[in-house]
Write a protein that holds these residues in place. Structure first.
Motif, PDB file in Angstrom:
ATOM      1  N   GLY A   9      55.428  26.565  28.880  1.00 25.60           N
ATOM      2  CA  GLY A   9      54.928  26.904  27.555  1.00 25.60           C
ATOM      3  C   GLY A   9      53.458  27.219  27.482  1.00 25.60           C
ATOM      4  O   GLY A   9      52.954  27.608  26.427  1.00 25.60           O
ATOM      5  N   GLU A  10      52.728  27.070  28.600  1.00 26.90           N
ATOM      6  CA  GLU A  10      51.299  27.338  28.609  1.00 26.90           C
ATOM      7  C   GLU A  10      51.029  28.733  29.155  1.00 26.90           C
ATOM      8  O   GLU A  10      51.791  29.271  29.952  1.00 26.90           O
ATOM      9  CB  GLU A  10      50.559  26.304  29.458  1.00 26.90           C
ATOM     10  N   SER A  11      49.912  29.332  28.720  1.00 29.12           N
ATOM     11  CA  SER A  11      49.527  30.657  29.189  1.00 29.12           C
ATOM     12  C   SER A  11      48.010  30.733  29.238  1.00 29.12           C
ATOM     13  O   SER A  11      47.317  29.867  28.700  1.00 29.12           O
ATOM     14  CB  SER A  11      50.086  31.748  28.260  1.00 29.12           C
ATOM     15  N   LEU A  12      47.513  31.776  29.872  1.00 23.43           N
ATOM     16  CA  LEU A  12      46.069  31.965  29.999  1.00 23.43           C
ATOM     17  C   LEU A  12      45.444  32.246  28.653  1.00 23.43           C
ATOM     18  O   LEU A  12      45.909  33.102  27.905  1.00 23.43           O
ATOM     19  CB  LEU A  12      45.781  33.133  30.948  1.00 23.43           C
ATOM     20  N   ASP A  13      44.392  31.516  28.335  1.00 18.87           N
ATOM     21  CA  ASP A  13      43.652  31.779  27.103  1.00 18.87           C
ATOM     22  C   ASP A  13      42.855  33.063  27.240  1.00 18.87           C
ATOM     23  O   ASP A  13      42.158  33.279  28.233  1.00 18.87           O
ATOM     24  CB  ASP A  13      42.672  30.643  26.807  1.00 18.87           C
ATOM     25  N   THR A  14      42.933  33.915  26.248  1.00 19.71           N
ATOM     26  CA  THR A  14      42.117  35.123  26.193  1.00 19.71           C
ATOM     27  C   THR A  14      41.545  35.253  24.793  1.00 19.71           C
ATOM     28  O   THR A  14      41.846  34.461  23.896  1.00 19.71           O
ATOM     29  CB  THR A  14      42.944  36.380  26.522  1.00 19.71           C
ATOM     30  N   GLY A  15      40.716  36.258  24.588  1.00 20.33           N
ATOM     31  CA  GLY A  15      40.159  36.486  23.258  1.00 20.33           C
ATOM     32  C   GLY A  15      39.257  35.358  22.818  1.00 20.33           C
ATOM     33  O   GLY A  15      38.461  34.820  23.589  1.00 20.33           O
ATOM     34  N   GLU A  16      39.393  34.939  21.582  1.00 20.32           N
ATOM     35  CA  GLU A  16      38.483  33.963  20.982  1.00 20.32           C
ATOM     36  C   GLU A  16      38.503  32.630  21.717  1.00 20.32           C
ATOM     37  O   GLU A  16      37.507  31.926  21.779  1.00 20.32           O
ATOM     38  CB  GLU A  16      38.853  33.753  19.519  1.00 20.32           C
ATOM     39  N   ASN A  17      39.647  32.262  22.284  1.00 17.35           N
ATOM     40  CA  ASN A  17      39.769  30.973  22.959  1.00 17.35           C
ATOM     41  C   ASN A  17      39.707  31.094  24.475  1.00 17.35           C
ATOM     42  O   ASN A  17      40.203  30.220  25.187  1.00 17.35           O
ATOM     43  CB  ASN A  17      41.077  30.298  22.554  1.00 17.35           C
ATOM     44  N   ALA A  18      39.125  32.168  24.979  1.00 15.79           N
ATOM     45  CA  ALA A  18      39.056  32.382  26.424  1.00 15.79           C
ATOM     46  C   ALA A  18      38.447  31.172  27.116  1.00 15.79           C
ATOM     47  O   ALA A  18      37.520  30.532  26.611  1.00 15.79           O
ATOM     48  CB  ALA A  18      38.239  33.629  26.737  1.00 15.79           C
ATOM     49  N   GLY A  21      34.687  30.533  27.354  1.00 13.05           N
ATOM     50  CA  GLY A  21      33.899  30.407  26.146  1.00 13.05           C
ATOM     51  C   GLY A  21      33.699  28.957  25.757  1.00 13.05           C
ATOM     52  O   GLY A  21      34.257  28.042  26.367  1.00 13.05           O
ATOM     53  N   PRO A  22      32.892  28.684  24.743  1.00 12.85           N
ATOM     54  CA  PRO A  22      32.639  27.310  24.301  1.00 12.85           C
ATOM     55  C   PRO A  22      33.847  26.710  23.600  1.00 12.85           C
ATOM     56  O   PRO A  22      34.683  27.434  23.051  1.00 12.85           O
ATOM     57  CB  PRO A  22      31.464  27.468  23.333  1.00 12.85           C
ATOM     58  N   ILE A  23      33.935  25.382  23.616  1.00 11.27           N
ATOM     59  CA  ILE A  23      34.978  24.727  22.829  1.00 11.27           C
ATOM     60  C   ILE A  23      34.483  24.420  21.419  1.00 11.27           C
ATOM     61  O   ILE A  23      35.272  24.052  20.550  1.00 11.27           O
ATOM     62  CB  ILE A  23      35.504  23.441  23.494  1.00 11.27           C
ATOM     63  N   SER A  24      33.183  24.596  21.196  1.00 12.39           N
ATOM     64  CA  SER A  24      32.638  24.361  19.862  1.00 12.39           C
ATOM     65  C   SER A  24      31.394  25.204  19.653  1.00 12.39           C
ATOM     66  O   SER A  24      30.585  25.369  20.565  1.00 12.39           O
ATOM     67  CB  SER A  24      32.274  22.884  19.679  1.00 12.39           C
ATOM     68  N   SER A  25      31.258  25.759  18.448  1.00 10.07           N
ATOM     69  CA  SER A  25      30.063  26.509  18.069  1.00 10.07           C
ATOM     70  C   SER A  25      29.654  26.080  16.671  1.00 10.07           C
ATOM     71  O   SER A  25      30.367  26.331  15.698  1.00 10.07           O
ATOM     72  CB  SER A  25      30.320  28.014  18.102  1.00 10.07           C
ATOM     73  N   VAL A  26      28.523  25.384  16.594  1.00 13.38           N
ATOM     74  CA  VAL A  26      27.985  25.004  15.287  1.00 13.38           C
ATOM     75  C   VAL A  26      27.623  26.258  14.507  1.00 13.38           C
ATOM     76  O   VAL A  26      27.854  26.355  13.297  1.00 13.38           O
ATOM     77  CB  VAL A  26      26.748  24.098  15.460  1.00 13.38           C
ATOM     78  N   THR A  27      27.082  27.245  15.205  1.00 11.85           N
ATOM     79  CA  THR A  27      26.634  28.483  14.573  1.00 11.85           C
ATOM     80  C   THR A  27      27.789  29.219  13.903  1.00 11.85           C
ATOM     81  O   THR A  27      27.670  29.716  12.787  1.00 11.85           O
ATOM     82  CB  THR A  27      25.971  29.402  15.603  1.00 11.85           C
ATOM     83  N   LEU A  28      28.928  29.287  14.604  1.00 16.40           N
ATOM     84  CA  LEU A  28      30.073  30.031  14.090  1.00 16.40           C
ATOM     85  C   LEU A  28      31.050  29.150  13.329  1.00 16.40           C
ATOM     86  O   LEU A  28      32.013  29.644  12.740  1.00 16.40           O
ATOM     87  CB  LEU A  28      30.797  30.733  15.237  1.00 16.40           C
ATOM     88  N   GLY A  29      30.831  27.824  13.348  1.00 19.75           N
ATOM     89  CA  GLY A  29      31.669  26.924  12.580  1.00 19.75           C
ATOM     90  C   GLY A  29      33.093  26.807  13.082  1.00 19.75           C
ATOM     91  O   GLY A  29      34.038  26.751  12.286  1.00 19.75           O
ATOM     92  N   CYS A  35      38.645  19.506  26.287  1.00 18.77           N
ATOM     93  CA  CYS A  35      39.463  20.027  27.385  1.00 18.77           C
ATOM     94  C   CYS A  35      40.429  21.116  26.935  1.00 18.77           C
ATOM     95  O   CYS A  35      41.213  21.608  27.745  1.00 18.77           O
ATOM     96  CB  CYS A  35      40.252  18.914  28.069  1.00 18.77           C
ATOM     97  N   ARG A  36      40.420  21.487  25.662  1.00 21.25           N
ATOM     98  CA  ARG A  36      41.118  22.646  25.113  1.00 21.25           C
ATOM     99  C   ARG A  36      42.592  22.431  24.792  1.00 21.25           C
ATOM    100  O   ARG A  36      43.066  22.928  23.798  1.00 21.25           O
ATOM    101  CB  ARG A  36      41.018  23.864  26.061  1.00 21.25           C
ATOM    102  N   HIS A  37      43.348  21.747  25.675  1.00 31.87           N
ATOM    103  CA  HIS A  37      44.797  21.666  25.501  1.00 31.87           C
ATOM    104  C   HIS A  37      45.311  20.265  25.797  1.00 31.87           C
ATOM    105  O   HIS A  37      44.628  19.448  26.396  1.00 31.87           O
ATOM    106  CB  HIS A  37      45.500  22.700  26.378  1.00 31.87           C
TER     107      HIS A  37
END
Length: 333
Positions: A9-18, A21-29, A35-37
């Motif tokens: 059921g798992e797959s490679l993260d792409t796009g916004e959740n690549a 990339g960061p797991i959190s952005s205060v700037t972007l809210g 650990c993501r998953h």
């Protein structure tokens, strides 16, 4: 390379959740779980001996946001609580203070010894975390399910992993040349003890004391511990990226023992974000359509996108009050 199969059921993260990339952005809210998953690997992504030397290699072409603070940590409770085993503070990916904003790494690997007193377990979680020095205020984390063999102790005591730029935790502002910014959260981190609950099981974590000054983490009543997560790259640890046995990012790299060989070959990689923010630049660019080089950046409409495994990601918006411009020598700023 030599990655185990992804959990069902798992797959490679792409796009916004690549995964790079960061797991959190205060700037972007926005934010993701630690650990993501939450799906662990059926078997460890790597097997290490307590006390052995390991080398973590990073994609040298990724944007390093002028350095910052990196920690390497271990968990025995399924990724809920992490104790630090190695730190690269202030100048991670650089080695020394840069003269100006930069996205070019001068250090692309770190070698350190695992503590000899790490407890043995086949369900430990290894984590890399990073607070960037410049750009959007972000928190990066990727994890790996690992097995630890030959430990000399039933528990390990170390500093609690620092979490920042994450909901419920302190925001560390841009360094703006002051690389002591936010160091109090690292120096005042409390000591914790982590241990497995038994053979092959996730462990219990107990605090062994508090530090003077401010703890790096807010009291539980104010900021509950973020939910445990697991990597589809690494095992009982984090994210969804099948790129290495110890999944840290989207470009191949190796994590291998350089002293005592581990019982089985281990590989891993970690990659700082390929996304440049504000006045930062990145030397990698690529075509706006068709294939591209992983880590490449270019402006796209009113934002920017980056290359993951030969394909362009979705377009991301720039930070508030900023626009994307192509750099003179490639990259964006």
């Amino acid at each position: 390379k030599e990655c185990p199969a992804l959990p069902p059921g798992e797959s490679l993260d792409t796009g916004e959740n690549a995964i790079n990339g960061p797991i959190s952005s205060v700037t972007l809210g926005k934010h993701m779980p630690l650990c993501r998953h939450t799906t662990p690997y059926a078997t460890p992504s790597a097997t290490w001996n307590a006390g052995q030397s390991v080398t973590i290699e990073f994609n040298p072409s990724a944007a390093i946001h002028s350095g910052g603070n990196c920690e390497f940590s271990i968990s025995y409770d399924g990724g809920k609580t992490f104790a630090v085993i190695h730190q690269e503070l202030r100048y991670c990916f650089l080695g020394s203070k840069p003269s100006s904003l930069t996205n070019t790494a001068t250090v692309s690997s770190y070698t350190f010894n695992l503590p000899a007193d790490l407890p043995s377990s086949d369900k430990a979680v290894f984590a890399w975390t990073w607070v960037n020095a410049s750009g959007n205020r972000e928190f990066y984390m990727n994890c790996a399910d690992v097995a630890i063999k030959g430990g000399s102790s039933s528990s390990y005591t170390g500093k609690e992993m620092t979490i920042a730029n994450y909901p419920g935790y302190p925001t560390i502002p841009e360094f703006n040349g002051n690389y002591d910014t936010g160091m109090e959260y690292y120096s005042n981190a409390k000591q914790i003890t982590v241990s497995p609950s038994g053979s092959g099981g996730y462990g219990n974590t107990n605090n062994t004391g508090t530090s003077s000054g401010n703890s790096n983490q807010a009291p539980v009543s104010q900021a509950p511990q973020p939910s445990a997560t697991y990597s589809a790259d690494t095992g009982s640890g984090s994210g969804n990226g099948p790129y290495s046995t110890i999944a840290f990012s989207s470009a191949p790299a190796t994590l291998a023992s350089s002293a005592t060989p581990a019982p089985s070959a281990t590989y891993a990689h970690a990659e700082p974000s390929p996304q440049a923010h504000n006045a930062e630049g990145n030397p990698r660019t690529g075509a706006s359509s068709g294939s591209c080089r992983s880590g490449a950046l270019e402006c796209s409409g009113k934002g920017y996108h980056f290359c993951v495994d030969g394909a362009w990601s979705q377009t991301y918006s720039c930070g508030s009050g900023t626009v994307c411009h192509p750099g003179n020598n490639g990259g964006v700023y």
